[in-house]
Design a protein around this motif. Structure first.
Motif, mmCIF file in Angstrom:
data_model
loop_
_atom_site.group_PDB
_atom_site.id
_atom_site.type_symbol
_atom_site.label_atom_id
_atom_site.label_comp_id
_atom_site.label_asym_id
_atom_site.label_seq_id
_atom_site.Cartn_x
_atom_site.Cartn_y
_atom_site.Cartn_z
ATOM 1 N N GLY A 1 23.970 -26.938 40.895
ATOM 2 C CA GLY A 1 24.914 -26.631 41.116
ATOM 3 C C GLY A 1 24.753 -26.331 42.808
ATOM 4 N N LYS A 2 24.159 -27.022 43.422
ATOM 5 C CA LYS A 2 23.890 -26.648 45.124
ATOM 6 C C LYS A 2 24.224 -27.631 45.284
ATOM 7 N N PRO A 3 24.615 -28.236 46.602
ATOM 8 C CA PRO A 3 25.203 -29.406 47.385
ATOM 9 C C PRO A 3 24.216 -30.682 47.253
ATOM 10 N N PHE A 4 22.902 -30.073 47.774
ATOM 11 C CA PHE A 4 22.345 -31.443 47.702
ATOM 12 C C PHE A 4 21.172 -31.675 46.542
ATOM 13 N N TYR A 5 21.872 -31.054 45.609
ATOM 14 C CA TYR A 5 21.087 -31.527 43.894
ATOM 15 C C TYR A 5 21.277 -32.613 43.359
ATOM 16 N N GLU A 6 22.358 -32.985 43.213
ATOM 17 C CA GLU A 6 23.175 -34.607 43.039
ATOM 18 C C GLU A 6 21.998 -35.509 44.560
ATOM 19 N N PRO A 7 21.733 -35.258 45.430
ATOM 20 C CA PRO A 7 21.538 -35.741 46.619
ATOM 21 C C PRO A 7 19.802 -36.416 46.581
ATOM 22 N N LEU A 8 19.553 -35.571 45.703
ATOM 23 C CA LEU A 8 18.271 -34.629 45.675
ATOM 24 C C LEU A 8 17.232 -36.052 44.553
ATOM 25 N N VAL A 9 18.056 -35.605 43.173
ATOM 26 C CA VAL A 9 17.683 -36.279 42.491
ATOM 27 C C VAL A 9 17.592 -37.571 42.907
ATOM 28 N N GLU A 10 18.960 -38.617 43.340
ATOM 29 C CA GLU A 10 18.974 -39.767 43.389
ATOM 30 C C GLU A 10 18.008 -40.236 44.195
ATOM 31 N N PHE A 11 17.554 -39.147 45.292
ATOM 32 C CA PHE A 11 16.459 -39.704 46.121
ATOM 33 C C PHE A 11 15.252 -39.785 46.119
ATOM 34 N N MET A 12 15.009 -38.251 44.981
ATOM 35 C CA MET A 12 13.436 -38.434 43.289
ATOM 36 C C MET A 12 13.202 -40.206 42.435
ATOM 37 N N LEU A 13 14.794 -40.811 42.265
ATOM 38 C CA LEU A 13 14.380 -41.946 41.899
ATOM 39 C C LEU A 13 14.583 -42.918 42.648
ATOM 40 N N SER A 14 14.669 -43.039 43.667
ATOM 41 C CA SER A 14 14.468 -43.973 44.670
ATOM 42 C C SER A 14 13.560 -44.551 45.050
ATOM 43 N N GLY A 15 12.059 -44.559 44.218
ATOM 44 C CA GLY A 15 11.160 -44.716 43.898
ATOM 45 C C GLY A 15 9.917 -44.154 43.634
ATOM 46 N N ALA A 16 8.682 -44.784 44.215
ATOM 47 C CA ALA A 16 7.167 -44.422 43.557
ATOM 48 C C ALA A 16 7.589 -42.771 43.793
ATOM 49 N N ILE A 17 6.352 -41.840 43.193
ATOM 50 C CA ILE A 17 6.526 -40.348 43.232
ATOM 51 C C ILE A 17 4.600 -40.353 42.917
ATOM 52 N N VAL A 18 3.517 -39.789 43.913
ATOM 53 C CA VAL A 18 2.211 -39.765 43.639
ATOM 54 C C VAL A 18 2.804 -37.999 42.551
ATOM 55 N N ALA A 19 2.036 -37.808 42.272
ATOM 56 C CA ALA A 19 1.745 -36.755 41.397
ATOM 57 C C ALA A 19 0.740 -35.769 40.976
ATOM 58 N N ILE A 20 -0.072 -34.388 41.410
ATOM 59 C CA ILE A 20 -1.367 -34.499 41.864
ATOM 60 C C ILE A 20 -1.388 -33.079 41.288
ATOM 61 N N ARG A 21 -2.139 -32.740 40.660
ATOM 62 C CA ARG A 21 -2.927 -31.801 40.033
ATOM 63 C C ARG A 21 -4.385 -30.822 40.982
ATOM 64 N N LEU A 22 -3.169 -30.817 41.551
ATOM 65 C CA LEU A 22 -4.590 -29.410 43.198
ATOM 66 C C LEU A 22 -5.146 -28.197 42.784
ATOM 67 N N GLU A 23 -5.792 -28.299 43.151
ATOM 68 C CA GLU A 23 -6.941 -27.010 42.740
ATOM 69 C C GLU A 23 -7.754 -25.850 44.102
#
Ligand code: DAT
Ligand code: MG
Length: 138
Positions: A57-79
């Motif tokens: 519902g926030k104005p940046f929500y859809e652009p945020l999801v599109e941005f995060m879909l736009s390429g690879a992401i590196v996920a890290i479990r940091l301890e």
């Protein structure tokens, strides 16, 4: 015995595209935190909608999801002890223009004039968020 604490760090598509994976992981390790798991993935829309549910519902929500879909992401479990707040401190403020120099966003990020801030990294903001997000991504 110190309680094991973990957080979810994501290197967002801008960080991957700009070849900053090593720089960002290096800052986490130099601080003393431990990389327990690390993977590169193209996230699905369903995963991102769950991850960012608080922002629907926030104005940046859809652009945020599109941005995060736009390429690879590196996920890290940091301890490490107090790693949740510690990584947020390393990341710096959400807006890279005003994020403090010395932080990941402050040193490596800038405003590109887009509908969503591209600020290189995500870090969980509480123990509850960390548990929820780690279960989503790993
Ligand atoms: P953070 O990533 O610092 O926890 P957040 O959870 O409030 O920030 O927002 C998620 C992401 O959405 C953030 O990293 C960048 C983007 N964002 C947040 N607020 C924004 C705004 N006012 N304008 C544009 N993008 C924004
Ligand atoms: Mg957040």
């Amino acid at each position: 015995m110190t309680e094991v604490m973990q957080t979810l760090v994501l290197i967002k598509p801008d960080g991957v595209a700009r070849n900053l994976i090593g720089e960002i992981v290096s800052r986490c390790e130099a601080k003393g935190y431990v990389v327990r798991e690390l993977k590169s993935i193209h996230a699905s829309r369903e995963l991102l909608e769950q991850h960012y549910a608080e922002h629907v519902g926030k104005p940046f929500y859809e652009p945020l999801v599109e941005f995060m879909l736009s390429g690879a992401i590196v996920a890290i479990r940091l301890e490490g002890h107090r790693v949740i707040e510690g990584f947020r401190s390393l990341a710096g403020a959400t807006d890279p223009t005003v994020a403090a120099p010395g932080t990941i966003r402050g040193d490596l990020g800038r405003d590109w004039g887009l509908k969503v801030q591209q600020n290189l990294v995500h870090g969980s903001d509480s123990p509850e968020s960390a548990a929820r997000e780690l279960a989503l991504w790993f």
